[in-house]
Design a protein around this motif. Structure first.
Motif: not given
Length: 348
Positions: A298-321
């Motif tokens: 989060v302390r790194q530059v948190l632009c909209a594109r990066k938030v999108q990538q983090l959300q996609a990563f989270t969604n994939l993790a939750l799908k797996c689980a």
């Protein structure tokens, strides 16, 4: 007196010979049964060589450990190695089986993200295994930033986390589709993911790994693994297959995302928050997404594109689980999605 010492030495020699013959016979029997005689050649080392390599199994040389073994850093014949030594007591029958499971499965592997078996010592009652060097900490060491006992902690950039996730997914997909019968790994855990000098992540510990029997779609028996990483359907029924690994991998992705432990009583005010998966689900549902991300990201530059990538990563993790195994993707699909996330990520 000299006769007495000679008797001891002769006895030790006989024991070594007996162990060598017994272990060699058992090893070949299990290896042939498991992989139809196809395996990578491994070297033979003496008990004295391995003991000297680890400075008599110096505790300071322990890289990681589990209930049944310690993994040591060592120097053997001028090269760095890792030495897996199992508990050797009169009642350690489980350790004996765990050791052979590691030999059988590790000797079949040929993947850059799976710990490579170099050789073993068959002169001891329970064989000692020699692997490639991985003395640069575990994923737990590198991820849990609130633990003062982690000597290797260095904050991981999002790029590094995506790369680790992608490569481990490839390794697990290899277990599932790279053999005539799928192998269920069953020991996905941050303490079993190690790093070499080039910071390449390696899956290790085949203690609980098992091939799905010919003509079957699953393994059924006693439940094995680490709480918080075991799929709920596996816990209920004792039925385990590739989708059980997918669930565990989903939780591992959440560890990479949050930098938090799988179980932590200091997290939140309710028991549900103690378990990482439930904590992430709660934050995600209550629009507290950013709160659960590792603060270093989060302390790194948190632009909209990066938030999108983090959300996609989270969604994939939750799908797996997912609660139901039918709702989980295959590891091949997971590996493909993580590759796309990694390739589309722009390092900041």
């Amino acid at each position: 007196m000299s006769c007495f010492f000679k008797t001891i030495k002769d006895s030790e020699k006989v024991n070594k010979t007996d162990f060598l013959m017994k272990n060699g016979e058992n090893f070949l029997e299990k290896l042939i049964t498991s992989c139809n005689g196809k395996y990578n050649p491994i070297r033979s080392y003496s008990a004295e060589e391995v003991k000297e390599a680890t400075n008599n199994y110096d505790i300071q040389k322990v890289i990681t450990s589990d209930a049944s073994y310690e993994l040591y850093k060592g120097l053997l014949r001028g090269r760095w190695i890792s030495v897996m030594k199992f508990g050797d007591t009169p009642t350690s029958s489980d350790a004996y089986e765990y050791c052979y499971n590691n030999i059988v499965f590790a000797s079949q592997m040929s993947h850059k993200n799976i710990l490579r078996l170099i050789g073993c010592c068959l002169e001891t009652r329970i064989p000692i295994l020699v692997f490639e060097p991985v003395e640069y900490g575990t994923l737990a060491d590198r991820t849990y930033n609130n633990d003062p006992w982690q000597p290797y902690f260095v904050p991981l950039l999002l790029t590094q986390r995506l790369k680790i996730a992608m490569e481990l997914a490839n390794a697990l997909a290899y277990f599932h589709v790279g053999f005539s019968r799928p192998i269920v790994f069953r020991t996905i855990n941050p303490i079993n993911i190690l790093f070499d000098e080039q910071n390449v992540a390696k899956l290790s510990d085949f203690t609980l790994s098992e091939s799905i029997p010919e003509g079957e779609t699953h393994i059924k028996g006693w439940v094995a693994g680490t709480m918080g990483l075991i799929a709920p359907d596996y816990m209920r029924t004792g039925i385990c297959n590739e989708q059980s690994d997918v669930y565990s991998f989903g939780v591992l992705l959440l560890v990479l995302l949050t930098g938090q432990k799988i179980y932590d009583p200091s997290r939140g005010e309710t028991g549900g928050d103690y378990w990482l998966l439930l904590h992430v689900k709660k934050c995600n549902e209550n629009n507290r997404f950013i709160e659960m991300i590792d603060p270093f990201i989060v302390r790194q530059v948190l632009c909209a594109r990066k938030v999108q990538q983090l959300q996609a990563f989270t969604n994939l993790a939750l799908k797996c689980a997912s609660e139901s195994p039918n709702d989980r993707p295959t590891m091949v699909d997971v590996a493909k999605q993580l590759r796309q996330l990694y390739l589309n990520h722009e390092p900041i």
